[in-house]
Design a protein around this motif. Sequence first.
Motif: not given
Length: 274
Positions: A206-211, A215-221, A224-237
């Motif tokens: 889970y990442v902010s839309g401003n990420t 930075r997202l690439l740093s989570y990838v290996g 691993t197979a990553c799936f990113f959920i983008i959330v707003d300031e309130q944590g809503e998808e």
Amino acid sequence: MLAAFFVVLGRFELLCGYLIGVVAHEIAHNRMAKLRGYAAGVITVMPYGGVVDCKEEYSDSDNILIALAAPFFNIAFSTFVVAAWWVIPEVYNYTQDICLASLALGLVNLLPFYPLDGSRVVVSFAKNKIRAVKIIRVMTIAAGAAMTILGIVLAVVTLNVTLPVFGIFLLFGGVVKGGGESYYHITKNTPLVKDYSGGLIEKTVYVSGNTSLVRLLSYVGKDTACFFIIVDEQGEEIDSISEKTLGKLCIANELSTPVIRALNAMRDDKSADD
């Protein structure tokens, strides 16, 4: 041969200074490249720096940052050493050669000749890049030939081979290596290239839309197979992307771009095409 000549003339300390300066120069290039999401190709160590040989292209802004990082580091290091002389005068005799070598490497690499860093900056700013490459190549060959001839004449009297060696270095850059130095994009290498032989672990992030994309690439290996959920300031998808989409975004945008902005730009382009 150049190293042997330094030793014969009793300038071993200056030789060590240049070697340290060149290594620091390349580390600065590579550090900035890594920060921008790139990795270096094959590096050939030369008397006035290292030539990075690769064929992948990248943005002008990244090119400028990567090119200037190394000479600015050399100049900053020399400035720091000179400042240290005022505080601890005793270190002068031990640091004079490395200071001069680092300063020379920094200033020389700002010149607009191939394969020096200054040429990459000039080409990045140029609107007509093909014309800029041709002009720089001609300038490089002319300057290299003039320095080589003048240096040979002076070397007979002064036994200083710096100028002719630099001239030959420029001739090599203008004739053989003009315009071919670059970095390859990290998306063409690990971690987006997977090793399926050992299996992959699925991971949701889970990442902010401003990420930023880098930075997202740093989570990838590789494993691993990553799936990113983008959330707003309130944590809503608000959106989601796969690694495959992340790779496309990284190629189409600078890696400092926020993920939501890159994703919206990709969708706008697709809508325009439709």
